[in-house]
Design an enzyme around this catalytic site. Structure first.
Site, PDB file in Angstrom:
ATOM      1  N   ARG A  64      58.696  33.798  32.886  1.00 36.27           N
ATOM      2  CA  ARG A  64      59.746  34.677  32.375  1.00 36.27           C
ATOM      3  C   ARG A  64      59.382  36.123  32.675  1.00 36.27           C
ATOM      4  NH1 ARG A  64      56.855  36.924  28.927  1.00 36.27           N
ATOM      5  NH2 ARG A  64      58.489  38.381  28.339  1.00 36.27           N
ATOM      6  N   GLY A  65      60.302  37.030  32.368  1.00 36.93           N
ATOM      7  CA  GLY A  65      60.068  38.450  32.615  1.00 36.93           C
ATOM      8  C   GLY A  65      60.633  38.837  33.962  1.00 36.93           C
ATOM      9  N   ARG A  98      68.860  32.065  35.831  1.00 36.80           N
ATOM     10  CA  ARG A  98      69.045  32.987  34.695  1.00 36.80           C
ATOM     11  C   ARG A  98      69.920  34.138  35.185  1.00 36.80           C
ATOM     12  NH1 ARG A  98      64.400  34.469  30.669  1.00 36.80           N
ATOM     13  NH2 ARG A  98      66.253  34.516  29.353  1.00 36.80           N
ATOM     14  N   GLN A 212      58.417  36.355  21.545  1.00 38.44           N
ATOM     15  CA  GLN A 212      57.620  36.803  22.694  1.00 38.44           C
ATOM     16  C   GLN A 212      56.681  37.940  22.327  1.00 38.44           C
ATOM     17  OE1 GLN A 212      60.997  36.379  22.780  1.00 38.44           O
ATOM     18  NE2 GLN A 212      61.682  35.601  24.763  1.00 38.44           N
ATOM     19  N   ASP A 253      65.858  43.833  32.119  1.00 35.42           N
ATOM     20  CA  ASP A 253      66.183  42.706  32.989  1.00 35.42           C
ATOM     21  C   ASP A 253      67.242  43.081  34.011  1.00 35.42           C
ATOM     22  OD1 ASP A 253      65.006  39.812  31.971  1.00 35.42           O
ATOM     23  OD2 ASP A 253      65.034  41.344  30.413  1.00 35.42           O
TER      24      ASP A 253
END
Length: 381
Positions: A64-65, A98, A212, A253
């Site tokens: 993720r990230g 995503r 997170q 993001d």
């Protein structure tokens, strides 16, 4: 193997296990990920032998990230090519895994373009796969360098805005080495301040519903010996009221052409609090996160995640990323949940955007356009 860089990027200080690495065992190439759903309880590697496995890892937030998703997407294309799968089909699966994270599509397109160019130049399948892998390794290396430069620019900006050091920084979600080819984005700035003796306290939002901040940022802060305290997301207002926050640092993001910032849900309320309390609200992200094709915040597609992430609590040992993984219900059976993964902060609430190319402040459409003009990366489609 084209490049060992993915296993040991220069200048990075990785966790005990590399966050992401390419490997070539006798049975064929694989992409090896640190399974972030198991942290901080366990450091477990997840081996992806094909793109569907990598897409599952992306969906469950094992990887993720924003910057790391771009790197993973590029390596995913290389994996499909090296394994002899349909590269175009693999690229489409990865790019749609995503929707909010613009870096994912960027990395996928970069490696796919390198693959196509090699094929068009007469390369065979193995040579074209090698071209895709080289592209992924170059992106990995570039992100590590971008992380280093963002940290330097961010530290200099903190010095200008908050002379005297002893910064008390509030951050949200996780923006460290776990999301990057280097030491991260916003977290890398806080880490630079710590190393310079200028960090008094890192305030870590827990970041509901998947924690997170509690699981990952606290993990990274502890590993780096940083002074930090964990707080529930709804305690942030109390901190501001008490005058305990000097600056808010978050990642992104996606940054739209007008400077609107999509980041982990809960970021927008922090921006409102910061504005009211006259505290700088700073976004740290590489230029690959800037999307000039998205005109404004309203045009950003916000990912909606399963309601079970809100109605259930799952231990890290069971995999923290969602319903159906042995979670304990904390809501009545059948309760409906609202669970957007991100919110959007308008540019007038953002003090500055820090990138490897420099700082944009004030954050305006013209300023973002100038940033894009300085960076060839954000123009690749």
């Amino acid at each position: 193997m084209a490049d060992q860089y993915a296993q040991n990027p220069a200048g990075a200080v990785p966790p005990k296990l590399p966050v992401l690495r390419w490997d070539e065992p006798p049975e064929g190439p694989v992409l090896v990920l640190l399974d972030q759903t198991r942290l901080p309880a366990e450091e477990v590697e997840l081996v992806c032998t094909d793109v569907p496995a990598l897409v599952r890892a992306i969906h469950t937030l094992a990887v993720r990230g924003a910057p790391l998703l771009g790197i993973a997407g590029a390596y995913g294309v290389a994996l499909a090519a090296a394994r002899g799968y349909d590269v175009e089909e693999a690229a489409a699966l990865l790019e749609n895994a995503r929707p909010t994270a613009v870096n994912l599509g960027y990395g996928v397109r970069l490696a796919a373009s390198a693959y196509r160019a090699a094929v068009e130049a007469g390369a065979d399948g193995e040579q074209a796969a090698e071209a895709a892998l080289v592209s992924a390794c170059e992106l990995h290396r570039a992100d590590a360098e971008a992380s280093r430069r963002m940290a330097a620019h961010g530290l200099a900006l903190l010095g200008e805005l908050l002379p005297g050091g002893a910064h008390r920084i509030l951050t949200h979600c996780n923006t460290g080495a776990l999301v990057s080819g280097g030491e991260g984005t916003a977290f890398a700035v806080a880490l630079a301040a710590h190393r310079a003796g200028e960090l008094r306290r890192l305030w870590v939002d827990e970041t509901r519903p998947l924690l997170q901040g509690a699981r990952l940022t606290a993990y990274e802060a502890a590993r780096n010996g940083m002074p930090y305290s964990l707080l529930t997301d709804n305690a942030a207002g109390s901190l501001f009221t008490a005058g305990e926050v000097d600056a808010v640092l978050i990642g992104a993001d996606r940054i739209a052409a007008d400077g609107s910032v999509a980041n982990k849900i809960g970021s927008y309320p922090l921006a409102v609090l910061a504005k009211y309390h006259h505290v700088p609200f700073i976004v740290v992200a590489p230029t690959t996160t800037v999307d000039p094709s998205t005109p404004d915040g309203a045009s950003i597609e916000v990912e909606q995640r399963p309601g079970g992430e809100v109605t259930e609590v799952t231990s890290p040992q069971a995999g923290a990323a969602g319903a159906g993984a042995g979670g304990v219900s904390v809501a009545p059976l059948g309760a409906q949940a609202y669970n957007p993964a991100f919110d959007v902060t308008p540019p007038d609430l953002v003090t500055a955007v820090v990138t490897e190319e420099g700082v944009v402040s004030p954050v305006t459409r013209a300023g973002i356009a100038e940033l894009c003009a300085r960076s060839r990366q954000v123009t690749i489609s």
